[in-house]
Design a protein around this motif. Structure first.
Motif, PDB file in Angstrom:
ATOM      1  N   LYS A 110      -3.012   5.951  -2.874  1.00  0.00           N
ATOM      2  CA  LYS A 110      -3.872   4.957  -2.240  1.00  0.00           C
ATOM      3  C   LYS A 110      -4.111   3.800  -3.219  1.00  0.00           C
ATOM      4  O   LYS A 110      -3.976   3.970  -4.435  1.00  0.00           O
ATOM      5  CB  LYS A 110      -5.216   5.578  -1.845  1.00  0.00           C
ATOM      6  CG  LYS A 110      -5.130   6.724  -0.839  1.00  0.00           C
ATOM      7  CD  LYS A 110      -4.724   6.228   0.546  1.00  0.00           C
ATOM      8  CE  LYS A 110      -4.723   7.376   1.557  1.00  0.00           C
ATOM      9  NZ  LYS A 110      -4.331   6.923   2.908  1.00  0.00           N
ATOM     10  N   LYS A 112      -6.782   2.607  -4.252  1.00  0.00           N
ATOM     11  CA  LYS A 112      -7.918   2.839  -5.144  1.00  0.00           C
ATOM     12  C   LYS A 112      -7.997   4.318  -5.504  1.00  0.00           C
ATOM     13  O   LYS A 112      -7.687   5.188  -4.681  1.00  0.00           O
ATOM     14  CB  LYS A 112      -9.231   2.418  -4.481  1.00  0.00           C
ATOM     15  CG  LYS A 112      -9.379   0.923  -4.259  1.00  0.00           C
ATOM     16  CD  LYS A 112     -10.743   0.600  -3.662  1.00  0.00           C
ATOM     17  CE  LYS A 112     -10.909  -0.895  -3.414  1.00  0.00           C
ATOM     18  NZ  LYS A 112     -12.237  -1.216  -2.852  1.00  0.00           N
ATOM     19  N   THR A 143       3.896   8.912   3.736  1.00  0.00           N
ATOM     20  CA  THR A 143       3.272   9.006   2.415  1.00  0.00           C
ATOM     21  C   THR A 143       3.999   8.114   1.418  1.00  0.00           C
ATOM     22  O   THR A 143       3.365   7.445   0.587  1.00  0.00           O
ATOM     23  CB  THR A 143       3.292  10.464   1.918  1.00  0.00           C
ATOM     24  OG1 THR A 143       2.610  11.292   2.857  1.00  0.00           O
ATOM     25  CG2 THR A 143       2.593  10.580   0.564  1.00  0.00           C
ATOM     26  N   GLU A 146       2.895   4.523   1.819  1.00  0.00           N
ATOM     27  CA  GLU A 146       1.590   4.271   1.198  1.00  0.00           C
ATOM     28  C   GLU A 146       1.714   4.176  -0.319  1.00  0.00           C
ATOM     29  O   GLU A 146       1.131   3.300  -0.953  1.00  0.00           O
ATOM     30  CB  GLU A 146       0.606   5.378   1.579  1.00  0.00           C
ATOM     31  CG  GLU A 146       0.128   5.304   3.007  1.00  0.00           C
ATOM     32  CD  GLU A 146      -1.116   6.141   3.229  1.00  0.00           C
ATOM     33  OE1 GLU A 146      -2.221   5.638   2.996  1.00  0.00           O
ATOM     34  OE2 GLU A 146      -0.961   7.313   3.628  1.00  0.00           O
ATOM     35  N   GLN A 150       1.735   0.757  -4.297  1.00  0.00           N
ATOM     36  CA  GLN A 150       1.106   0.818  -5.629  1.00  0.00           C
ATOM     37  C   GLN A 150       2.137   0.859  -6.754  1.00  0.00           C
ATOM     38  O   GLN A 150       1.774   0.939  -7.924  1.00  0.00           O
ATOM     39  CB  GLN A 150       0.208   2.056  -5.748  1.00  0.00           C
ATOM     40  CG  GLN A 150      -1.138   1.927  -5.053  1.00  0.00           C
ATOM     41  CD  GLN A 150      -1.011   1.798  -3.556  1.00  0.00           C
ATOM     42  OE1 GLN A 150      -1.143   0.697  -3.017  1.00  0.00           O
ATOM     43  NE2 GLN A 150      -0.725   2.916  -2.879  1.00  0.00           N
TER      44      GLN A 150
END
Length: 362
Positions: A110, A112, A143, A146, A150
């Protein structure tokens, strides 16, 4: 708040002779030259040594972490809260097992972690590609999507300490590009074998009797008896401490040999090439990604013949490095450019724009 005055904490280690220690110092110096308020935060180097409490110096600062296995520890307190974290993966992905790799990627699923914006940075295209390939294989498509938001790739670089010298150099002055004895990554047995072949050839064809100079970090030199290999081909010399002295020392050498099976990045090799040395490399994916067009990358069986070829055509080989490779390294692999891109990433994920919005928890 002015960008050039925003506080940045650089999380690093303090182990003499280890590349991350040196890299941390170089990055801090460059960030300070750029005008940033920088604090150095030293954490334990050992993977299994958990931080009991996050260092208070990271509180309300943007954090650049060069010790990736300590990143989660930095966010383990409600009372010490960084503004955002960029974690640079500075080791080789191949060094770890699948369960360790999955654990490493977990915090980046995620945007954060515990409410703090966080990003994962690979410092080489080789590592970045391996991580993405791994994630696609072991994670579900949703997944992975997501996670991929990052994952960043910002190429490491070298400082401007490293530049060719003006004086003549001898191809028979050979420097080992490693500062520790290692088989799994550096392939020291093959390095010693090929070095012996080359030294024998020099002796027979040119009457030159010499050895390769092996500058070792404290605790990683000839006293390390972990591996059996031909040590007689090396002059073991304690590693040079100062960066300027190290860069100046490199300019006295003509050649080096790399037998590395993989590298997290390859800073030492770029430093040597930028200093005018001619390198001969074992053909492996990491070097093909780092320097795709480099001329002297060959299979294991051709390493010794390639070294002989470079020696016999040294002026031509060195001119090639000086005219084509050095400018490429200076443009593509500058550490200042790395720092600029990291600061830009920190700016982009730092959600705090006004002092009144910051938590007063301390």
């Amino acid at each position: 708040m002015s960008e050039t005055k925003d506080p940045i904490a650089v999380v690093t280690i303090d182990v003499p002779g280890i590349s991350i220690t040196t890299l941390g110092e170089d990055i801090i110096n460059i960030l300070q030259e750029m005008g940033h308020d920088v604090v150095k935060v030293v954490v334990p180097a050992r993977m299994k040594q958990v931080l009991a409490n996050p260092p208070p110096e990271i509180h309300k600062r943007r954090v650049l972490c060069l010790v990736e296995h300590k990143t989660v520890d930095l966010l383990s307190s409600l009372y010490v809260r960084p503004r955002c974290v960029v974690s640079v993966y500075t080791t080789g992905w191949e060094e770890y097992h699948v369960h360790e790799q999955l654990t490493h990627l977990g915090p980046y699923l995620k945007p954060k972690l515990h409410g703090v914006p966080i990003r994962h940075v690979s410092h080489s295209r080789h590592n970045h590609n391996l991580i993405e390939k791994f994630a696609r294989k072991y994670l579900s498509p949703s997944t992975y999507r997501e996670l991929s938001g990052q994952l960043e790739c910002i190429l490491f670089g070298i400082t401007d300490h490293f530049k060719p010298g003006d004086g003549p150099v001898s191809p028979d002055k050979i420097r080992v590009p490693y500062n520790r004895i290692n088989q799994a990554q550096k392939n020291i047995k093959l390095h010693a074998e090929v070095t012996q072949q080359h030294l024998n050839w020099l002796s027979v064809t040119h009457g030159v009797e010499t050895k390769a100079d092996f500058y070792y970090a404290p605790g990683f030199g000839p006293e390390d008896k972990s591996y059996r290999f031909n040590r007689t081909v090396y002059n073991f010399i304690p590693q040079i401490k100062g960066r300027n002295e190290y860069a100046e020392n490199l300019r006295g050498y003509g050649m080096f040999l790399s037998t590395s099976l993989f590298e997290g990045f390859g800073l030492a090799f770029l430093e040597m090439l930028a200093s005018g040395l001619v390198g001969v490399f074992l053909d492996r994916p990491w070097i093909r990604l780092l320097l795709p067009e480099y001329r002297y990358i060959v299979p294991a069986g051709e390493l010794a013949p390639c070294m002989a070829h470079v020696r016999e055509n040294f002026e031509e080989a060195r001119a090639y490095v000086l005219k084509e490779i050095v400018p490429l390294i200076q443009k593509k692999y500058a550490l200042r450019r790395f720092c600029e891109e990291v600061v830009a990433l920190l700016n982009s994920i730092d959600e705090v724009t006004d002092d009144s919005q910051r938590s007063d928890v301390a």
